[in-house]
Design an enzyme around this catalytic site. Structure first.
Site, PDB file in Angstrom:
ATOM      1  N   LYS A 189      22.533  35.525  36.936  1.00  0.00           N
ATOM      2  CA  LYS A 189      23.835  34.872  37.129  1.00  0.00           C
ATOM      3  C   LYS A 189      24.772  35.161  35.949  1.00  0.00           C
ATOM      4  O   LYS A 189      25.975  35.335  36.127  1.00  0.00           O
ATOM      5  CB  LYS A 189      23.635  33.361  37.321  1.00  0.00           C
ATOM      6  CG  LYS A 189      24.936  32.562  37.501  1.00  0.00           C
ATOM      7  CD  LYS A 189      25.584  32.802  38.851  1.00  0.00           C
ATOM      8  CE  LYS A 189      27.041  32.382  38.955  1.00  0.00           C
ATOM      9  NZ  LYS A 189      27.345  31.011  38.737  1.00  0.00           N
ATOM     10  N   ASN A 228      28.556  36.559  36.099  1.00  0.00           N
ATOM     11  CA  ASN A 228      29.703  35.904  35.466  1.00  0.00           C
ATOM     12  C   ASN A 228      30.329  36.775  34.379  1.00  0.00           C
ATOM     13  O   ASN A 228      31.552  36.789  34.206  1.00  0.00           O
ATOM     14  CB  ASN A 228      29.296  34.555  34.856  1.00  0.00           C
ATOM     15  CG  ASN A 228      29.076  33.488  35.910  1.00  0.00           C
ATOM     16  OD1 ASN A 228      28.039  32.848  35.942  1.00  0.00           O
ATOM     17  ND2 ASN A 228      30.025  33.289  36.799  1.00  0.00           N
TER      18      ASN A 228
HETATM   19  O1  KPL Z   1      30.221  31.447  39.259  1.00  0.00           O
HETATM   20  C1  KPL Z   1      31.297  31.815  39.674  1.00  0.00           C
HETATM   21  C2  KPL Z   1      32.482  31.352  38.916  1.00  0.00           C
HETATM   22  O2  KPL Z   1      33.598  31.504  39.362  1.00  0.00           O
HETATM   23  O3  KPL Z   1      32.272  30.805  37.825  1.00  0.00           O
HETATM   24  C3  KPL Z   1      31.370  32.798  40.800  1.00  0.00           C
HETATM   25  C4  KPL Z   1      30.076  32.798  41.561  1.00  0.00           C
HETATM   26  C5  KPL Z   1      31.619  34.154  40.182  1.00  0.00           C
HETATM   27  C6  KPL Z   1      32.382  32.497  41.842  1.00  0.00           C
HETATM   28  O4  KPL Z   1      33.660  32.759  41.462  1.00  0.00           O
END
Ligand code: KPL
Length: 311
Positions: free
Chosen positions: A189, A193
């Site tokens: 993740k 990001n």
């Molecule tokens: O985690 C996100 C965020 O905006 O912080 C995603 C999954 C990229 C969705 O925009």
């Protein structure tokens, strides 16, 4: 099941509304304007037709409020303070699922919970990650902006808490899976990001436009550096797998504005520290070149400062 959603931003509101719709007893904790709006008209879920969801919202948890579990959806930089507030208000230790973006979340949460009085705080913390997008259109009005997945870790001290949340989220319509390697999912993740958020936040574009140049190239440069850091920390991802993760999320959340873009536009602090800042610190420690990440941090800091100056 009694669920406290602590942090009634866009994501907390989307989870809270869906869980309440699916029959869970949900209490949201949010800002004063949000709480007033929910008291006046319930939580509104925006689609072609608005739908109102009845649930309770508080600015602070009334002392003695108990719950079966807590979904912690505050920003990464508010995790420690949230830990103190939770441990102070809840009558007994309760499973807390931390769903933030970025690295270094659990130590902050454990420290906060301990300061609030939970001596065995680590026994109650479970990490999760998600790519579920949402937009807070106004206080108390949330718009789902695409589809995503929730991945939950397991704390061996309280494994059944993860099963309960998984079942509740699945019944509420989310794609959810449980893993015994949440550390790897957190890294996956972070890669997403690190590539999506600074580019969309800097250029003011929705996630879907990341597949176009020049943004695609910028995202790939950030991803390449993040991949090096992940590998140096013991988490190896195939570049093709990581690209697929980044651009897959960008497509699945095409109309969504990333949380960093929302923060920049609303003049709020972003999560650049827990995402790019954390990667930069690790990258430097490993002697890795981090030019794209450094540049992205400067750009986001500039955006934050511009918005604050314009207010
Ligand atoms: O985690 C996100 C965020 O905006 O912080 C995603 C999954 C990229 C969705 O925009």
């Amino acid at each position: 099941m009694r669920v406290i959603v602590f942090g009634a931003g866009a994501v907390g509101s989307r989870f809270g509304a869906a869980l309440a719709d699916a029959g869970q007893e949900v209490t949201l904790v949010g800002r004063p304007a949000y709480v007033a709006a929910v008291a006046a008209h319930g939580l509104v879920v925006r689609s072609e037709s608005d739908r109102q969801v009845g649930l309770r919202a508080w600015e602070v948890l009334p002392p003695g409020t108990s719950a079966d579990l807590v979904l912690l959806t505050v920003k990464s930089y508010d995790v420690r303070a949230a830990g103190i507030a939770l441990a102070t208000a809840l009558p007994s230790p309760t499973p807390v699922f931390a769903l933030q973006n970025g690295l270094g979340i659990e130590p902050d949460l454990i420290e906060g919970l301990r300061s609030g009085g939970w001596a065995d705080a680590a026994q109650w913390v479970v990490r999760g990650v998600h790519t579920v997008p949402a937009r807070l259109v106004a206080p108390g009005v949330v718009q789902p902006t695409g589809t995503g997945e929730v991945v939950l870790g397991r704390n061996p001290a309280i494994p059944e808490a993860t099963e309960r949340l998984r079942d509740a989220l699945a019944a509420a319509g989310f794609a959810v899976r449980v893993t015994d390697d949440i550390a790897r999912e957190v890294w996956r993740k972070v890669l997403v990001n690190a590539a999506i958020n600074p580019v969309t936040g800097d250029h003011g574009i929705p996630n879907g436009r990341l597949v176009e140049e020049p943004w695609r190239g910028q995202a790939k440069a950030l991803l390449a550096e993040a991949l090096q850091v992940a590998a140096a920390e013991g988490f190896r991802f195939e570049p093709a797998e990581a690209e697929q993760a980044v651009f897959g999320v960008a497509r699945a959340t095409a109309s969504n504005r990333s949380s960093m873009l929302e923060d920049v536009e609303r003049g709020r602090r972003t999560e650049v520290d827990s995402i790019s800042g954390a990667l930069l610190a690790l990258g430097r420690r490993h002697g890795l070149p981090m030019t794209a990440t450094e540049r992205a941090i400067v750009r986001i800091r500039t955006r934050e400062a511009e918005r604050n100056a314009a207010r």
